[in-house]
Structures are given as C-alpha cells and as structure tokens.
Design a protein around this motif. Structure first.
Motif, short mmCIF file in Angstrom:
data_model
loop_
_atom_site.label_atom_id
_atom_site.label_comp_id
_atom_site.label_asym_id
_atom_site.label_seq_id
_atom_site.Cartn_x
_atom_site.Cartn_y
_atom_site.Cartn_z
N THR A 138 0.84 -1.20 0.00
CA THR A 138 0.00 0.00 0.00
C THR A 138 0.88 1.25 0.00
N LYS A 139 0.26 2.37 -0.33
CA LYS A 139 1.00 3.64 -0.33
C LYS A 139 1.50 3.97 1.07
N LEU A 140 0.64 3.76 2.06
CA LEU A 140 1.05 4.06 3.43
C LEU A 140 2.20 3.17 3.86
N GLY A 141 2.17 1.91 3.48
CA GLY A 141 3.26 1.01 3.83
C GLY A 141 4.58 1.42 3.21
N ARG A 142 4.55 1.89 1.96
CA ARG A 142 5.78 2.33 1.32
C ARG A 142 6.35 3.58 1.97
N LEU A 143 5.47 4.49 2.37
CA LEU A 143 5.95 5.71 3.04
C LEU A 143 6.54 5.38 4.42
N VAL A 144 5.94 4.42 5.11
CA VAL A 144 6.44 4.05 6.43
C VAL A 144 7.79 3.36 6.32
N LYS A 145 7.93 2.44 5.38
CA LYS A 145 9.18 1.70 5.26
C LYS A 145 10.33 2.59 4.83
N GLU A 146 10.06 3.60 4.00
CA GLU A 146 11.13 4.50 3.55
C GLU A 146 11.43 5.61 4.54
N PRO A 170 2.33 -5.08 9.54
CA PRO A 170 3.73 -4.68 9.77
C PRO A 170 3.93 -3.19 10.01
N ILE A 171 2.97 -2.36 9.63
CA ILE A 171 3.08 -0.92 9.94
C ILE A 171 3.07 -0.71 11.45
N ILE A 172 2.21 -1.43 12.15
CA ILE A 172 2.16 -1.32 13.62
C ILE A 172 3.43 -1.88 14.23
N ASP A 173 3.92 -3.00 13.69
CA ASP A 173 5.17 -3.58 14.20
C ASP A 173 6.35 -2.64 13.97
N HIS A 174 6.31 -1.86 12.89
CA HIS A 174 7.41 -0.94 12.60
C HIS A 174 7.51 0.15 13.66
N SER A 207 -11.01 -22.75 11.57
CA SER A 207 -11.25 -24.17 11.83
C SER A 207 -10.24 -24.75 12.82
N GLU A 208 -9.09 -24.08 13.00
CA GLU A 208 -8.07 -24.53 13.94
C GLU A 208 -7.76 -23.41 14.91
N VAL A 209 -7.36 -23.80 16.12
CA VAL A 209 -7.10 -22.82 17.17
C VAL A 209 -5.90 -21.93 16.79
N ALA A 210 -4.85 -22.52 16.25
CA ALA A 210 -3.65 -21.75 15.91
C ALA A 210 -3.97 -20.70 14.84
N ASN A 211 -4.74 -21.07 13.83
CA ASN A 211 -5.10 -20.11 12.80
C ASN A 211 -6.00 -19.01 13.34
N ALA A 212 -6.87 -19.35 14.28
CA ALA A 212 -7.74 -18.33 14.87
C ALA A 212 -6.94 -17.33 15.68
N ILE A 213 -5.97 -17.81 16.45
CA ILE A 213 -5.14 -16.90 17.26
C ILE A 213 -4.30 -16.02 16.35
N ARG A 214 -3.71 -16.62 15.31
CA ARG A 214 -2.87 -15.85 14.40
C ARG A 214 -3.68 -14.76 13.69
N GLY A 215 -4.87 -15.11 13.24
CA GLY A 215 -5.71 -14.12 12.58
C GLY A 215 -6.20 -13.04 13.52
N ALA A 216 -6.49 -13.42 14.78
CA ALA A 216 -6.95 -12.43 15.75
C ALA A 216 -5.84 -11.45 16.10
N ILE A 217 -4.60 -11.91 16.16
CA ILE A 217 -3.47 -11.01 16.43
C ILE A 217 -3.32 -10.00 15.30
N THR A 218 -3.44 -10.47 14.06
CA THR A 218 -3.36 -9.55 12.92
C THR A 218 -4.50 -8.54 12.94
N ALA A 219 -5.72 -9.01 13.24
CA ALA A 219 -6.87 -8.10 13.30
C ALA A 219 -6.72 -7.08 14.43
N ALA A 220 -6.14 -7.52 15.55
CA ALA A 220 -5.93 -6.60 16.67
C ALA A 220 -4.91 -5.52 16.33
N LYS A 221 -3.87 -5.90 15.59
CA LYS A 221 -2.88 -4.90 15.20
C LYS A 221 -3.48 -3.87 14.24
#
Length: 298
Positions: free
Chosen positions: A66-74, A94-98, A156-170
């Motif tokens: 995205t445009k915002l991601g490119r501006l953040v990384k540079e 990754p913008i939040i992680d940055h 359908s799996e607990v690991a995928n649900a946790i991983r997706g919820a972390i991304t949605a929370a970020k």
C-alpha cells in the motif's frame, strides 16, 4: 526310479511355492507379513512432518503493498500520530510492528507490543452433513503507553484463529488519551473524563480515579486497561458481563471514546498540513509497488 523322480519334482515345487524361500532368492525383500516398511498406513515419517518453525521462524522481509506502507518503510512517516492525524486507514499489520515493535507474547517485562489471548470458544454451524465446529479467538494487543487494539477471528483450527486475531488486533490499534485526577503533576495516570461503551446488553463505564487507586475492574477488563497504559481508574458494568466477548468489546468501545471529547485544553488553534499522500506524491509516483507478472510459455 520313477517314484524317486516324482518325489524330487514335488519337493522342488513346494520349495518354489514357499514365500520365504522366494524372498531368500530375491535378497530378503519378500511379500511376507512381517513388520517391514511397506506402503501401508503405518505411522511412518513420510507424511506431513516438515520443519517446525518457531514464532518468528521463516520470517520474510516486509514488502509493502500500500501507499502508506511504502511511506512508512522508507521513513517518510515518523510516528503513528501522523497516521491518526489524517485518519489514514492501516491495511498492513507490519506498519504497527514498525512503530511499536513486537515483544514476547504476554510477557510482563516484554518491550514493545504485547498480545494476550483473552478467550477461545467453539462455535458451530448446522449443515446438511451435520455440525461444523470452528474456534473463535479474542486477542488484545497493546504497548502500555497509550495504544491498544482488539481482534476477533474465527477459524477451523485454534492456531489459525489466534494468528488471525493477532493480525486483526494490530490493524485495530487506536490511541488512548490519558489525563489526571485533580492537580496536574507528574505523568498522566488515568482517563481525562467519564466515558462509557456498549456492546450487546453489556455497558461499561470508566471513571477517573486518584493516583494510587489502581485499576478497579474485573480481570478481563483490567488486562485491557493495563495494556492501554491506564494506571488508576474506577469501572462500572451492567448487563450480561459473563459474555466475555461482549464485555471486552464494551470496554474497548468505552476506552475508544477518550479522544471523542473536545476538552478546553484542545481548543488551541491547530495548523493543518498536507496529507502524506499529497506531500510525498512524487515519491509514490516514481516508486510504485511491484506487481507480479505472469509469464506464458509459448
């Protein structure tokens, strides 16, 4: 002589028909019923046993799309406040992680962004073939310095649900405004005013508290306020608070209202600048995101 020849012929036929003798002639690889490594459904290591990477195992370099991601990384955007000032939508985690970084999961002494799984509950859907069970995860993230997010994901799996919820929370990380109770000395420790939030039948109200009072709340709401960086606050809740999903959402909606009130200290005239998309339009024009090209063999 005829009887002797008939006996020898019968012995030879019996020897050739014995599978053990046939195996010996082929070097010991016979079709016997032994426990060898054949093509059966044994518990061998041939199916689905790859390398198990850790939490950061196999982590690739971030390629913004995205445009915002490119501006953040540079480095053209220096902080999250510049993004919130112009209400730019964040589409990449990754913008939040940055800006906030990532610490150990749930560690009390972790620096940067921390995450905590609040609840994992099974949900079912009735289909023609029966019931389909999936898992719903509620995850909160925060840095303890005025940023918190809530994510919900079903998989359908607990690991995928946790991983997706972390991304949605970020992607749902929002700034939290903190203030004082009484005299304004020291660092902000509580919320600036009374706020309330609702989800379903649950209503949560947050009330400023004097310094040293601590977070007077239920354990789930206390964890949310601690991740937001609030040190002293009183809480009041009504409704079906046993429904933890709605309880957490109501608390998140309440703490989200801290920037909705225009208090007198925000009445000063503000100078409006150009949006980052307008200010760095030349960079975005000359450095477009690379798109994958499909090659067709002639």
């Amino acid at each position: 002589a005829l009887c002797l020849s008939l006996r020898l012929l019968a012995f030879a036929e019996s020897k050739n028909s014995n599978p053990n003798n046939m195996a010996e002639e082929r070097g010991g690889f016979g079709r016997g019923r032994g426990r060898g490594r054949g093509r059966g459904r044994g518990r061998g290591r041939g199916r689905g046993r790859g390398r198990r990477g850790g939490r950061d195992g196999g982590k690739e370099a971030w390629v913004p799309v995205t445009k915002l991601g490119r501006l953040v990384k540079e480095g053209y955007i220096k902080s999250l406040e510049e993004i919130y000032l112009f209400s730019l939508p964040i589409k990449e985690a990754p913008i939040i992680d940055h800006f906030l970084g990532g610490g150990e999961r749930g560690g009390p002494d972790a620096k940067g962004l921390k995450d905590e799984v609040m609840k994992i509950m099974p949900v079912q859907k009735q289909t023609r073939a029966g019931q389909r069970t999936r898992f719903k995860a509620f995850v909160i993230v925060g840095d303890g310095k005025g940023h918190v997010g809530l994510g919900v994901k079903c998989a359908s799996e607990v690991a995928n649900a946790i991983r997706g919820a972390i991304t949605a929370a970020k992607l749902a990380v929002v700034p939290i405004r903190r203030g004082w109770w009484g005299a304004r000395f020291g660092a902000p420790h509580t919320i600036p005013c009374k706020v309330s939030g609702r989800c379903g039948s649950v209503m949560v109200r947050l009330i400023p508290a004097p310094r040293g009072s601590g977070i007077v709340a239920a354990p789930a709401l206390k964890k949310l306020l601690h991740f937001a960086g609030v040190e002293d606050v009183y809480t009041s809740a009504c409704g079906k608070t046993r429904t933890l999903g709605n309880f957490i959402k109501a608390g998140y909606n309440a703490i989200l209202q801290t920037y909705s009130y225009l208090t007198p200290d925000l009445w000063d005239a503000s100078e409006y600048a150009m949006s980052p998309y307008q200010e760095f339009t030349d960079f975005l024009r000359d450095n477009k995101a690379a798109k994958p090209v499909k090659t067709i063999d002639a």
